[in-house]
Design an enzyme around this catalytic site. Structure first.
Site, PDB file in Angstrom:
ATOM      1  N   ASP A  13      18.520 -24.757  -5.174  1.00 61.24           N
ATOM      2  CA  ASP A  13      17.480 -24.440  -4.531  1.00 61.24           C
ATOM      3  C   ASP A  13      17.672 -23.141  -3.930  1.00 61.24           C
ATOM      4  O   ASP A  13      16.879 -22.807  -3.059  1.00 61.24           O
ATOM      5  CB  ASP A  13      17.457 -25.563  -3.558  1.00 61.24           C
ATOM      6  CG  ASP A  13      17.085 -26.964  -3.757  1.00 61.24           C
ATOM      7  OD1 ASP A  13      16.596 -27.099  -5.111  1.00 61.24           O
ATOM      8  OD2 ASP A  13      17.363 -27.680  -3.014  1.00 61.24           O
ATOM      9  N   GLY A  15      15.937 -20.498  -5.359  1.00 58.87           N
ATOM     10  CA  GLY A  15      14.904 -19.808  -5.675  1.00 58.87           C
ATOM     11  C   GLY A  15      14.917 -19.606  -7.206  1.00 58.87           C
ATOM     12  O   GLY A  15      13.853 -18.531  -7.456  1.00 58.87           O
ATOM     13  N   ALA A  39      16.203 -31.477 -10.896  1.00 66.07           N
ATOM     14  CA  ALA A  39      16.108 -30.016 -10.508  1.00 66.07           C
ATOM     15  C   ALA A  39      14.463 -30.111 -10.192  1.00 66.07           C
ATOM     16  O   ALA A  39      13.718 -31.097 -10.399  1.00 66.07           O
ATOM     17  CB  ALA A  39      16.003 -29.065 -11.708  1.00 66.07           C
ATOM     18  N   GLY A  40      14.180 -29.102  -9.017  1.00 63.90           N
ATOM     19  CA  GLY A  40      12.592 -29.038  -8.667  1.00 63.90           C
ATOM     20  C   GLY A  40      12.722 -27.787  -8.507  1.00 63.90           C
ATOM     21  O   GLY A  40      13.423 -26.849  -7.564  1.00 63.90           O
ATOM     22  N   HIS A  41      11.972 -27.107  -9.340  1.00 65.81           N
ATOM     23  CA  HIS A  41      11.892 -25.318  -9.402  1.00 65.81           C
ATOM     24  C   HIS A  41      10.452 -24.936  -8.915  1.00 65.81           C
ATOM     25  O   HIS A  41       9.510 -25.332  -9.795  1.00 65.81           O
ATOM     26  CB  HIS A  41      12.240 -24.945 -10.720  1.00 65.81           C
ATOM     27  CG  HIS A  41      13.651 -25.117 -10.999  1.00 65.81           C
ATOM     28  ND1 HIS A  41      14.110 -24.657 -12.350  1.00 65.81           N
ATOM     29  CD2 HIS A  41      14.518 -25.691 -10.469  1.00 65.81           C
ATOM     30  CE1 HIS A  41      15.500 -24.836 -12.194  1.00 65.81           C
ATOM     31  NE2 HIS A  41      15.959 -25.470 -11.071  1.00 65.81           N
ATOM     32  N   THR A  42      10.282 -24.365  -7.932  1.00 67.92           N
ATOM     33  CA  THR A  42       8.957 -24.064  -7.377  1.00 67.92           C
ATOM     34  C   THR A  42       8.368 -22.797  -7.722  1.00 67.92           C
ATOM     35  O   THR A  42       9.047 -21.674  -7.729  1.00 67.92           O
ATOM     36  CB  THR A  42       9.321 -24.240  -5.841  1.00 67.92           C
ATOM     37  OG1 THR A  42       9.806 -25.421  -5.423  1.00 67.92           O
ATOM     38  CG2 THR A  42       7.457 -24.470  -5.098  1.00 67.92           C
ATOM     39  N   THR A 238      26.968 -32.335  -9.537  1.00 67.77           N
ATOM     40  CA  THR A 238      26.043 -32.887 -10.724  1.00 67.77           C
ATOM     41  C   THR A 238      26.873 -32.971 -11.876  1.00 67.77           C
ATOM     42  O   THR A 238      28.310 -32.886 -11.715  1.00 67.77           O
ATOM     43  CB  THR A 238      24.785 -32.239 -10.879  1.00 67.77           C
ATOM     44  OG1 THR A 238      23.896 -32.966 -11.702  1.00 67.77           O
ATOM     45  CG2 THR A 238      25.159 -30.859 -11.671  1.00 67.77           C
ATOM     46  N   THR A 300      12.973 -34.548  -3.791  1.00 71.29           N
ATOM     47  CA  THR A 300      13.270 -36.003  -3.201  1.00 71.29           C
ATOM     48  C   THR A 300      12.634 -35.727  -1.685  1.00 71.29           C
ATOM     49  O   THR A 300      12.433 -36.792  -1.239  1.00 71.29           O
ATOM     50  CB  THR A 300      14.590 -36.208  -3.115  1.00 71.29           C
ATOM     51  OG1 THR A 300      15.656 -35.107  -2.205  1.00 71.29           O
ATOM     52  CG2 THR A 300      15.267 -36.444  -4.388  1.00 71.29           C
ATOM     53  N   LYS A 330      15.144 -15.488   0.126  1.00 67.14           N
ATOM     54  CA  LYS A 330      14.797 -15.978   1.342  1.00 67.14           C
ATOM     55  C   LYS A 330      15.231 -15.378   2.736  1.00 67.14           C
ATOM     56  O   LYS A 330      15.428 -15.624   3.701  1.00 67.14           O
ATOM     57  CB  LYS A 330      15.115 -17.473   1.594  1.00 67.14           C
ATOM     58  CG  LYS A 330      14.565 -18.197   0.370  1.00 67.14           C
ATOM     59  CD  LYS A 330      14.430 -19.904   0.622  1.00 67.14           C
ATOM     60  CE  LYS A 330      13.253 -20.442   1.463  1.00 67.14           C
ATOM     61  NZ  LYS A 330      13.356 -21.903   1.542  1.00 67.14           N
ATOM     62  N   ASP A 332      13.679 -13.294   4.378  1.00 69.21           N
ATOM     63  CA  ASP A 332      12.570 -13.145   5.294  1.00 69.21           C
ATOM     64  C   ASP A 332      12.520 -14.427   6.280  1.00 69.21           C
ATOM     65  O   ASP A 332      12.130 -14.396   7.389  1.00 69.21           O
ATOM     66  CB  ASP A 332      11.161 -13.456   4.450  1.00 69.21           C
ATOM     67  CG  ASP A 332      11.044 -14.638   3.601  1.00 69.21           C
ATOM     68  OD1 ASP A 332      11.966 -14.777   2.451  1.00 69.21           O
ATOM     69  OD2 ASP A 332      10.267 -15.565   3.703  1.00 69.21           O
ATOM     70  N   SER A 411      14.081 -11.141  -2.767  1.00 69.63           N
ATOM     71  CA  SER A 411      12.676 -11.995  -2.873  1.00 69.63           C
ATOM     72  C   SER A 411      12.436 -12.018  -1.182  1.00 69.63           C
ATOM     73  O   SER A 411      13.151 -12.461  -0.281  1.00 69.63           O
ATOM     74  CB  SER A 411      12.998 -13.252  -3.241  1.00 69.63           C
ATOM     75  OG  SER A 411      11.559 -14.139  -3.126  1.00 69.63           O
TER      76      SER A 411
END
Ligand code: GDP
Ligand code: IMO
Ligand code: MG
Length: 430
Positions: A13, A15, A39-42, A238, A300, A330, A332, A411
């Protein structure tokens, strides 16, 4: 021509999705090399948020090819939902997405086994996303797996039934009955028919042919180095190699083809699930970071644990991966902090070290912190690296000196365009 790799240096996570999406135009192909729907890639593009689980993060770009490599494990149901969501947004997925026939499939019973195994561990559970990742990789290394290419076999249902029977016997070990197989099986088989219509390829040939024609590939990692099966905080990891070498295994590309290794790190640390986290802030500061940083899992929705940046762990990740440049995300989130801390050493039994002990799980670690002055400025307002406030540049300089690696990208927000480059010529080095 060459392959660049982009991967996480922490516990996931970091980014990755956002940075891959930004850099994608510098490449011809974006290829995911491991992990699966854990995975969750935004991506946030023109105010619209998209979370990708299995599809590579270059999918929003017209004219770009995205490959799901052999190292990935695929849940056809999740993949179908993901693709349908992209289609509804007008993305021409069929033209852009190719899937390795050697990628392994997550069966409904893999998910059941994952849940049963976690339930049996009680307080020692890994905190798995319960997407069936571990049982699927176990079947792969145990040489019992079911691969994407197998669905083209006229007897594929027979192969499926055999594996399913084995899984159902295994479940009895756990005394776990909390599942309704016929229902999920039906959805799974429908998704298999959907998968059959996609571009199923011999991706190792596809990628190497592209390289020999001078194409550029960006290999996209999932999770992060501290979740790597070999070098992470085992057993709280994992089940795949999330590191640079994972890109070779997970795509079939040779190490000699790799050029840049871009490591992604947050300006602080997060972790979802259980396991060691030396710099965890189980206090008001941790809560403040979680709140400002919206630190809740993209897959999740679980709250992420938060803490200060862990430089010994980052140094370790840079070493293992051969990182050539860092993207810091992040920062910021720390805009309003008076003081920002960075862990520089681990103190174990009164001795300080910048190396990680063998057993992070059972070693009492006291993190030693260096305190830095906060920049107290809204980083989101800056559009050029050179204009960034002195205090923030001092912070970057401190990290670079410690890590002996350039931080080339900063970023400053979730949006695609919120990215500053250290060198004016942006990605020339990529
Ligand atoms: P990944 O798994 O590494 O792709 O990361 P995730 O998408 O799971 O989590 C990163 C979260 O932070 C997402 O919600 C992103 O939209 C967001 N994000 C990424 N970079 C930045 C950044 O620089 N600043 C802020 N505020 N949010 C960011
Ligand atoms: P991205 O790619 C953060 C964590 C889980 C759990 C452990 C094992 O979005 O960075 P698994 O489902 O693989 O059996 O879970 O790994 N985990 C992640 N944490 N980001 C991820 O992916 C993760 N994928 C798995 O929370 O602790
Ligand atoms: Mg994520």
């Amino acid at each position: 021509m060459s392959v660049d790799i982009l991967l996480g240096l922490q516990w996931g996570d970091e980014g990755k999705g956002k940075i891959v999406d930004y850099l994608a135009n510098n490449y011809d192909i974006i290829a995911r090399f491991q992990g699966g729907p854990n995975a969750g890639h935004t991506l946030v593009i023109d105010g619209v948020k998209t979370v990708l689980h299995t599809v590579p993060s270059g999918i929003m770009h017209e004219g770009l090819i995205n490959v799901i490599g052999n190292g990935v494990v695929i849940d056809p149901v999740t993949l179908r939902k993901e693709i349908e969501n992209l289609l509804s947004k007008g993305i021409e997925v069929n033209k852009r997405l190719f899937i390795s026939k050697k990628a392994h499939l997550i069966l409904p019973t893999h998910k059941i086994l994952d849940a049963a195994s976690e339930a049996s561990k009680g307080v020692n559970k890994i905190g798995s996303t319960l997407r069936g990742i571990s049982p699927t990789y176990m079947d792969k290394t145990g040489r019992n797996g079911f691969r994407v290419g197998d669905i083209l076999d006229p007897n594929f249902k027979g192969i499926y039934e055999k594996i399913k029977e084995k899984h159902l016997k295994l479940v009895t070990i756990y005394d776990y009955q909390d599942f309704e197989l016929p229902e999920i099986e039906k959805t799974w088989f429908e998704a298999i028919e959907f998968l059959r219509e996609l571009n199923l390829i011999d991706s190792e040939y596809y990628l190497n042919n592209a390289l020999s024609k001078g194409k550029k590939i960006l290999a996209e990692g999932a999770q992060g180095t501290m979740l790597d099966i070999d070098f992470g905080t085992y057993p709280f990891v994992t089940s795949s190699n999330t590191i640079t070498s994972g890109a070779c295994n997970g795509l079939g590309i040779a190490p000699t083809k790799i050029k840049e290794v871009i490591g992604i790190s947050k300006a602080y640390c997060t972790r979802v699930g259980t396991g060691p986290f030396p710099t965890e802030l189980d206090n008001e500061t941790g809560e403040r970071i979680r709140k400002i940083g919206s630190e809740f899992g993209a897959t999740t929705g679980r709250p992420r644990r938060t803490g200060w940046i862990d430089l010994p762990a980052l140094k370790y990740a840079i070493m293992i991966n051969g990182v050539t440049q860092i993207a810091l995300t992040k920062a910021d989130i720390l805009n309003d902090f008076e003081v920002i801390e960075a862990c520089t050493d681990y103190e174990v039994n009164g001795k300080r070290s910048q190396e990680l002990p063998y057993d992070l799980c059972n070693t009492e670690i006291t993190p030693v912190y260096h305190k830095l002055c906060g920049w107290k400025t809204d980083l989101r307002a800056f559009s050029a690296y050179e204009d960034l406030p002195e205090t923030f540049l001092g912070y970057l300089n401190f990290l670079e000196e410690y890590l002996k690696t350039d931080i080339t990208m900063i970023s400053t927000g979730p949006e695609r365009e919120k990215l500053l480059f250290k060198k004016a010529l942006e990605v020339q080095s990529l």
